[in-house]
Design an enzyme around this catalytic site. Structure first.
Site, short mmCIF file in Angstrom:
data_model
loop_
_atom_site.label_atom_id
_atom_site.label_comp_id
_atom_site.label_asym_id
_atom_site.label_seq_id
_atom_site.Cartn_x
_atom_site.Cartn_y
_atom_site.Cartn_z
N HIS A 3 0.83 -1.21 0.00
CA HIS A 3 0.00 0.00 0.00
C HIS A 3 0.86 1.26 0.00
CE1 HIS A 3 -3.71 2.28 0.86
NE2 HIS A 3 -2.89 3.09 1.54
N GLU A 4 1.83 1.30 0.91
CA GLU A 4 2.68 2.49 1.00
C GLU A 4 3.60 2.63 -0.22
OE1 GLU A 4 1.92 4.65 3.10
OE2 GLU A 4 0.55 3.33 4.16
N HIS B 283 1.78 4.57 -2.92
CA HIS B 283 1.90 6.02 -2.77
C HIS B 283 3.29 6.51 -3.18
CE1 HIS B 283 -1.95 6.32 -0.80
NE2 HIS B 283 -1.57 5.61 0.25
#
EC number: 3.4.24.-
Length: 366
Positions: free
Chosen positions: A20-21, A24
């Protein structure tokens, strides 16, 4: 819950948070946007590495992670008018960065499903129940039922898939002591109709002397096209079930709040899967990855969805909301999110079996 199984589940959860990170982070760096920090977890750092521009760290509180930008650092040496600051980018660029974590989790879930269906296969629940064992001299054996039979219907009622089929089967049998019931079974390529008379147990409820298992079909892709097709079907099913679950939680929170699971409960669930059949960690990972995506896209403060709401308002108004207001809302949301995380960790830890067994002896109460 064995240590190795728990570590396997923790590893899966950590990978999904990292994915997820990384979504980004990659979306920002590919657009040339400055990033100062990439962190897994919150709180004080356990491990830290300083790159050319970005600090990478693993932190003490495993409730998520974050990507930090120099926009949020008053001591940053980057000029406030630098076009590569996130806040100075067009709304679309910022929306891509904010939504990239959710997209990364969804894409990763799909590839996990492709991996499972290409190597191990999926076990799809089919209507009916499998009879793995028939007790000697039981009502079922007397009626001609054999191990391996698949029960298709009772009393003319077609059985659904597991677990509803088990509930329906047991209910009909228990309500029919000494009353003949018609059972349709599949045996190989044949379909047979049996008449079984349940015998009363000590409580007067009917029993026929069989064990029950879900009727499952293993699907394994034989070519890349099948892998993509089967994975898409499984992906769609998990997304649908996940969104339905969240809607039920939101629409009837009072009755469903106890079902909300924190990291400890998720690890326990994953550990049970790892212990019983490690191959199902693929599907467990896909399920949790999709859940992370759905949670993060919710329009709540401190979540990606909340930041997208601010961007939407900015697009409608032609200017952003005051920065102090946005920061206040996000910080409040973060505190509430961390508080909820701590509460769930404490609650789920206290509900673990070995903790329940330990507490009475520790406190002196029975």
């Amino acid at each position: 819950m064995s240590v190795l199984a728990a570590l396997a589940a923790i590893g899966v959860l950590a990978v999904l948070i990292a994915v997820h990170e990384l979504g980004h982070f990659a979306a920002a760096r590919l657009q040339g946007i400055h990033v100062t920090r990439f962190a897994l977890g919150f709180g004080p750092p356990l491990l830290k590495y300083q790159g050319a521009e970005t600090e990478y760290s693993i932190r003490a509180i495993p409730l998520g992670g974050y990507v930090a930008f120099p926009d949020d650092d008053p001591d940053s040496e980057i000029p406030a008018d630098d076009p590569n600051l996130l806040k100075n980018r067009p709304i679309l660029d910022r929306a891509i960065v904010i939504s990239a974590g959710v997209i990364a989790n969804l894409v990763f879930a799909y590839f996990l499903l492709i991996g499972q269906v290409s190597t191990i296969g999926f076990q799809n629940i089919q209507p009916g129940l499998v009879i793995p064992q028939v007790d000697s001299a039981s009502a079922a054996q007397v009626a001609g039922m054999e191990p391996g039979d698949i029960v298709l219907s009772l009393q003319g009622n077609t059985l659904p898939g597991f677990p509803d089929a088990t509930t329906q089967f047991i209910d009909i049998v228990r309500r029919s002591p000494s009353v003949p019931i018609t059972v349709e079974v599949q045996r190989g390529e044949e379909t047979k109709t049996l008449t079984i008379t349940p015998t009363p147990d000590a409580e007067g409820k009917g029993k026929i002397g069989v064990a029950l298992l879900p009727n499952v079909e293993t699907k394994r892709a034989s070519n890349p096209l099948e892998a993509l097709t089967y994975s898409a079907e499984a992906f769609e099913r998990i997304v649908k079930l996940t969104t339905q679950g969240f809607w039920q939680l939101i629409s009837n929170f009072a009755d469903n709040a106890s079902q909300v699971a924190g990291p400890v409960k998720i690890v326990e669930y994953g550990a049970n899967i790892a212990r019983s059949d490690a191959s199902n960690l693929f599907q467990f990972g896909a399920l949790i990855s999709i859940n992370l995506a759905v949670i993060n896209i919710l329009p709540l403060p401190a979540l990606d969805g909340g930041q997208l709401v601010f961007l939407l308002i900015e697009g409608l108004l032609g200017k952003p909301l005051p920065e102090k207001f946005q920061m206040g809302v996000m910080q409040t949301g973060l505190v509430l999110l961390l508080s909820l995380g701590v509460f769930l960790i404490v609650r789920d830890t206290l509900n673990l079996t070995f903790v329940q067994e330990f507490l009475p002896s520790f406190t002196g109460y029975e």
